[in-house]
Motif scaffolding. Sequence first.
Motif, PDB file in Angstrom:
ATOM      1  N   LEU A 226      90.276  43.394  41.197  1.00  0.00           N
ATOM      2  CA  LEU A 226      89.933  42.337  40.247  1.00  0.00           C
ATOM      3  C   LEU A 226      89.487  42.527  39.236  1.00  0.00           C
ATOM      4  N   TYR A 227      88.714  43.134  38.589  1.00  0.00           N
ATOM      5  CA  TYR A 227      88.050  43.289  37.622  1.00  0.00           C
ATOM      6  C   TYR A 227      88.896  43.262  36.766  1.00  0.00           C
TER       7      TYR A 227
ATOM      8  N   GLY B 100      87.892  44.436  45.743  1.00  0.00           N
ATOM      9  CA  GLY B 100      87.162  44.280  44.689  1.00  0.00           C
ATOM     10  C   GLY B 100      87.042  44.817  43.270  1.00  0.00           C
ATOM     11  N   TYR B 101      87.378  46.142  43.385  1.00  0.00           N
ATOM     12  CA  TYR B 101      88.275  47.121  42.153  1.00  0.00           C
ATOM     13  C   TYR B 101      89.826  46.558  41.481  1.00  0.00           C
TER      14      TYR B 101
ATOM     15  N   THR C   8      91.195  52.085  41.763  1.00  0.00           N
ATOM     16  CA  THR C   8      91.704  50.940  43.250  1.00  0.00           C
ATOM     17  C   THR C   8      92.688  51.982  44.246  1.00  0.00           C
TER      18      THR C   8
ATOM     19  N   CYS D  39      82.611  50.285  34.612  1.00  0.00           N
ATOM     20  CA  CYS D  39      81.500  48.819  33.696  1.00  0.00           C
ATOM     21  C   CYS D  39      80.781  49.619  33.526  1.00  0.00           C
TER      22      CYS D  39
ATOM     23  N   THR E 296      84.267  41.479  41.875  1.00  0.00           N
ATOM     24  CA  THR E 296      83.767  42.531  42.357  1.00  0.00           C
ATOM     25  C   THR E 296      82.753  42.956  42.734  1.00  0.00           C
TER      26      THR E 296
ATOM     27  N   TYR F  12      83.650  54.102  44.288  1.00  0.00           N
ATOM     28  CA  TYR F  12      82.402  53.188  43.476  1.00  0.00           C
ATOM     29  C   TYR F  12      81.935  53.485  42.613  1.00  0.00           C
TER      30      TYR F  12
ATOM     31  N   LEU G 120      83.767  53.044  39.593  1.00  0.00           N
ATOM     32  CA  LEU G 120      83.905  51.450  38.705  1.00  0.00           C
ATOM     33  C   LEU G 120      82.591  51.262  38.227  1.00  0.00           C
TER      34      LEU G 120
END
Length: 464
Positions: A355-356, A352-353, A439, A296, A373, A289, A292
């Motif tokens: 999809l980024y 979710g990861y 991921t 981001c 995400t 997390y 990510l």
Amino acid sequence: MTLSMTSTTKGAPPAALWGLLFVLAGNMLLDALEVSVALVALPSISTDLGLDTPQLQWVVSGFAAGFGGLLLFGGRLVALLGRRPVYLAALAVFAVASLAGALADSAELLVASRFVKGFCAALTAPTGLAIIAAVFPEGPARSRAVAVYSLFGAGGFSAGLLLSGALSEVSWRWAFAFPAPVALLLFAAGLKLIPRDEPGPRPAGGYGAVSALSLTGAVLALVYAITSVPGADRHGARTVGAFALAVLLAVVFVRVELTAREPLVRLELLARKPLVRSALGAGALNGSYLGLLLVCTLHLQQRAGWSPLETGLAFLPASAPLALTALYSGRIVNRFGPARLIAAGAAAAPLGYALYPRDDRADVSYAVDVLPTMLLVGAAFVLAFTAFHLQATAAVPTDRQAAAGGLYQTAVQLGAALVTATVAALHPAGSAPALVLVTAVGLAGFLLALRGVRPRRAVSDTAH
């Protein structure tokens, strides 16, 4: 150590008890928001101090290494010196370190302040819960107190996103400075409200300083080695030496723990499969997390041109759901069981990861590229966060639950430090390799979680 009940539950008015609770919960809020405060401010720090991503990640991993590497040692300090003096000292040092970080003109001073604050959190976060358990009478009063404490902790990450986003619009230094006056106010209130310790049995094994220093040193050396890999063609000997030092210090830690009269890590806990599985799974979830969010925040601010406040708001769907459901999370776990919730949460996170966007494009659509995400990651934490902790502590006898909790939290923080460092090492090659790693770590956590829901292992896991 035990806390005197004379001036609290037996004689003091309820207002004093709830005043004490808000001191403890307020400090828990500060501890929880420290990571999110740093994440949103990273691009501004990079510009101001001229740091690349492998250097920048130390702002996050330094705090996590101080927290996780010294958490077990902190528990020993509290047992030997008492809850009140250790807690108050940690609050005061936290305030000073906050000011030092805000005024830092070099990466070294900033990272050092973050490490010190991590150590302070290692002293106060578990001690606050222990004070609640000792002071509040068992029953509804204690349950409400623990619920408030947990709510403040769960809400701290979201609060840090908003505060850091707003303050970093002016300067990242304000985002690092604002905890200082809050910590000083809590210190002043704590002088009056935190009860004194009564004499109790002292651990026979001393402070365990060699174990603590070797573990923390191994983590710091490993983080340095990982982030040095991209430049290994120029500093190959330094990178190899850092890896070798990490291995050597890890061997020292294991050796000292095996021969200690009172080790920091109770080896019998490692035979508890649900505890080990929870610790590793939570470390994977927390580390992936934060990895990510590192990718981001750099993408959205440096490539897409978003402001710190816009970035903080963009991250809220990943953190706010946990805060909103914190008071009901225990009921959810009791209803569905921890293993199934952990598996569901561990499945949502890597989805979710994945999809980024991985192409570092500047034209980012929040609804399409970011929000899915964040929603899936938020669902992962709602489902798995409390379940991980409850599964970890339920796997051991009551008299070992504090030790199990310390081991669990150590894994959570060390997972953050090591995954963040690895993500930062890959990031100079683009977001895609870093997101692949994030991921993969999430998928590893999911595969680990599946072992907890396999029917044929249910009996053996319970037995252990």
